[in-house]
Scaffold this motif. Structure first.
Motif, mmCIF file in Angstrom:
data_model
loop_
_atom_site.group_PDB
_atom_site.id
_atom_site.type_symbol
_atom_site.label_atom_id
_atom_site.label_comp_id
_atom_site.label_asym_id
_atom_site.label_seq_id
_atom_site.Cartn_x
_atom_site.Cartn_y
_atom_site.Cartn_z
ATOM 1 N N THR A 1 5.957 2.855 6.346
ATOM 2 C CA THR A 1 6.311 3.314 4.640
ATOM 3 C C THR A 1 5.712 2.255 4.421
ATOM 4 N N VAL A 2 4.781 2.943 3.429
ATOM 5 C CA VAL A 2 4.175 1.927 2.018
ATOM 6 C C VAL A 2 4.147 2.675 0.759
ATOM 7 N N ILE A 3 5.015 1.988 -0.362
ATOM 8 C CA ILE A 3 5.743 2.282 -1.327
ATOM 9 C C ILE A 3 4.365 2.732 -1.759
ATOM 10 N N VAL A 4 4.475 3.962 -2.750
ATOM 11 C CA VAL A 4 4.391 3.654 -4.581
ATOM 12 C C VAL A 4 5.128 4.250 -5.243
ATOM 13 N N ASP A 5 5.541 2.757 -6.255
ATOM 14 C CA ASP A 5 6.155 3.269 -7.284
ATOM 15 C C ASP A 5 5.830 3.962 -8.321
ATOM 16 N N LEU A 6 5.858 4.662 -8.300
ATOM 17 C CA LEU A 6 5.531 6.121 -9.011
ATOM 18 C C LEU A 6 6.247 5.835 -11.098
ATOM 19 N N PHE A 7 7.613 4.582 -11.078
ATOM 20 C CA PHE A 7 7.567 4.283 -12.289
ATOM 21 C C PHE A 7 6.750 3.216 -12.548
ATOM 22 N N LYS A 8 5.623 3.107 -11.962
ATOM 23 C CA LYS A 8 4.695 1.941 -12.178
ATOM 24 C C LYS A 8 3.553 2.422 -12.113
ATOM 25 N N LYS A 9 3.132 3.580 -12.195
ATOM 26 C CA LYS A 9 2.401 4.799 -11.988
ATOM 27 C C LYS A 9 1.731 4.020 -11.086
ATOM 28 N N GLU A 10 1.882 3.668 -9.609
ATOM 29 C CA GLU A 10 0.980 2.646 -8.925
ATOM 30 C C GLU A 10 0.053 4.148 -8.635
ATOM 31 N N GLN A 11 0.972 5.631 -8.001
ATOM 32 C CA GLN A 11 -0.087 6.513 -7.523
ATOM 33 C C GLN A 11 -1.430 6.959 -7.817
ATOM 34 N N LEU A 12 -2.186 6.242 -9.774
ATOM 35 C CA LEU A 12 -2.705 6.466 -10.232
ATOM 36 C C LEU A 12 -3.308 5.964 -9.684
ATOM 37 N N SER A 13 -3.522 4.777 -9.107
ATOM 38 C CA SER A 13 -4.892 3.131 -8.621
ATOM 39 C C SER A 13 -5.792 3.802 -8.150
ATOM 40 N N GLU A 14 -6.957 3.106 -8.597
ATOM 41 C CA GLU A 14 -7.890 3.321 -7.712
ATOM 42 C C GLU A 14 -7.608 4.087 -6.328
ATOM 43 N N SER A 15 -7.394 3.017 -5.712
ATOM 44 C CA SER A 15 -7.153 2.586 -3.989
ATOM 45 C C SER A 15 -6.549 3.890 -3.754
ATOM 46 N N PHE A 16 -5.440 4.593 -4.402
ATOM 47 C CA PHE A 16 -4.014 5.837 -3.626
ATOM 48 C C PHE A 16 -5.456 6.890 -4.385
ATOM 49 N N LEU A 17 -5.878 7.186 -5.787
ATOM 50 C CA LEU A 17 -7.033 7.998 -5.772
ATOM 51 C C LEU A 17 -7.961 8.538 -4.094
ATOM 52 N N ARG A 18 -7.954 7.721 -4.112
ATOM 53 C CA ARG A 18 -9.842 7.335 -2.991
ATOM 54 C C ARG A 18 -8.675 7.924 -1.864
ATOM 55 N N ILE A 19 -7.742 8.082 -1.940
ATOM 56 C CA ILE A 19 -6.947 8.776 -0.830
ATOM 57 C C ILE A 19 -6.363 10.129 -0.617
ATOM 58 N N ASN A 20 -5.257 10.242 -2.109
ATOM 59 C CA ASN A 20 -4.836 11.061 -1.765
ATOM 60 C C ASN A 20 -5.194 11.331 -4.395
ATOM 61 N N PRO A 21 -6.138 12.380 -4.446
ATOM 62 C CA PRO A 21 -6.567 12.626 -5.425
ATOM 63 C C PRO A 21 -5.429 13.453 -6.396
ATOM 64 N N GLN A 22 -5.002 14.360 -5.790
ATOM 65 C CA GLN A 22 -3.846 15.184 -6.341
ATOM 66 C C GLN A 22 -2.807 13.874 -6.854
ATOM 67 N N HIS A 23 -2.752 12.575 -6.594
ATOM 68 C CA HIS A 23 -1.884 11.404 -6.963
ATOM 69 C C HIS A 23 -0.598 12.072 -6.773
ATOM 70 N N CYS A 24 -0.293 11.893 -5.192
ATOM 71 C CA CYS A 24 1.821 12.004 -5.513
ATOM 72 C C CYS A 24 2.087 11.735 -3.680
ATOM 73 N N VAL A 25 3.126 11.788 -3.858
ATOM 74 C CA VAL A 25 4.248 11.106 -3.025
ATOM 75 C C VAL A 25 4.816 12.328 -2.052
ATOM 76 N N PRO A 26 5.103 12.618 -1.069
ATOM 77 C CA PRO A 26 4.311 12.359 0.485
ATOM 78 C C PRO A 26 2.859 12.190 0.766
ATOM 79 N N THR A 27 2.559 10.634 1.066
ATOM 80 C CA THR A 27 0.994 11.484 1.371
ATOM 81 C C THR A 27 1.056 10.811 2.782
ATOM 82 N N LEU A 28 1.078 11.492 3.865
ATOM 83 C CA LEU A 28 0.430 11.086 4.882
ATOM 84 C C LEU A 28 -1.143 10.871 5.843
ATOM 85 N N ASP A 29 -0.707 9.302 6.078
ATOM 86 C CA ASP A 29 -2.127 8.536 6.715
ATOM 87 C C ASP A 29 -2.275 8.603 8.277
#
Ligand SMILES: N[C@@H](CCC(=O)N[C@@H](CS)C(=O)NCC(=O)O)C(=O)O
Length: 215
Positions: free
Chosen positions: A31-59
């Motif tokens: 598991t890789v934590i994406v802290d939504l309270f810190k808006k980590e889902q909007l980081s460039e690196s996560f947006l490259r993985i999931n442009p819809q910026h939501c968890v959960p996302t599987l790789d």
């Protein structure tokens, strides 16, 4: 082949639903934590993985998938036998129906209550939202009147999805005394793999919502 990664936030019910399904099917995940309270889902690196910026996302070795119930189905089909997502067409149709029930009725109604309290400064739960959720819980209670699990007499990935949703709202303090079959099912769910880890996230979620509700 690299480890299967799940981008995850423990407070998120869909995210916990995907993780519970993985544990049920016995697929090891990192598991890789994406802290939504810190808006980590909007980081460039996560947006490259999931442009819809939501968890959960599987790789899974470069195969990217989001939507918790689609992830659960994928893991069951790719790594499970037919135990928790039956191959029998009618049994599978019933599991799918319950997954869609969670995705289009139960979880959205829980979200409609909790999201504005968490993120928009709302401090009270509107009566109409209470009625909507309780009517949905009434249907779930009916499903469980005639079967041990939500989609029949076998435990399935519909139970893990619905368990993740239900534990979120229970930890907010929702009264389910009018729904005896849900209460019995919740008690049976305590033996599901990953139950305690799910509860830890649900408790954090419940506390975060409760602290914003005016008493
Ligand atoms: N239907 C989706 C819902 C996913 C969802 O709403 N995730 C929320 C957390 S509960 C999220 O990641 N929100 C952050 C965002 O959308 O920016 C699923 O079941 O996976």
């Amino acid at each position: 082949m690299s480890a299967i990664k799940l981008y995850h936030f423990p407070l998120s019910a869909p995210s916990r639903g995907a993780l519970l399904a993985a544990k049920l099917i016995n697929v090891p995940l990192e598991t890789v934590i994406v802290d939504l309270f810190k808006k980590e889902q909007l980081s460039e690196s996560f947006l490259r993985i999931n442009p819809q910026h939501c968890v959960p996302t599987l790789d899974d070795d470069g195969f990217i998938l989001w939507e918790s119930r689609a992830i659960a189905c994928y893991l069951a089909e790719r790594y499970g036998d037919d135990k928790y997502y039956p191959k029998d067409i009618r049994k599978r149709a019933l599991v799918n129906q319950r997954l869609y029930f969670d995705s289009s009725f139960l979880y959205p109604r829980i979200r409609a209550i909790c999201h504005p309290i968490l993120f928009s400064g709302i401090t009270e739960i509107k009566e109409s939202l209470k009625i909507d959720l309780n009517s949905t819980l009434g249907f779930l209670d009916q499903f469980l009147a005639n079967s041990k699990w939500v989609a029949g007499d076998e435990l399935s990935i519909a139970d893990t999805a619905i368990l993740a949703s239900m534990t979120s709202i229970l930890e907010v303090g929702w009264d389910i005394s009018a729904f005896p079959n849900i209460q019995r099912w919740l008690n049976d769910c305590t033996s599901i793999p990953g139950y305690e880890e799910n509860m830890e996230g649900a408790r954090l979620f419940g506390a975060a919502v409760r602290k914003n509700i005016k008493t």
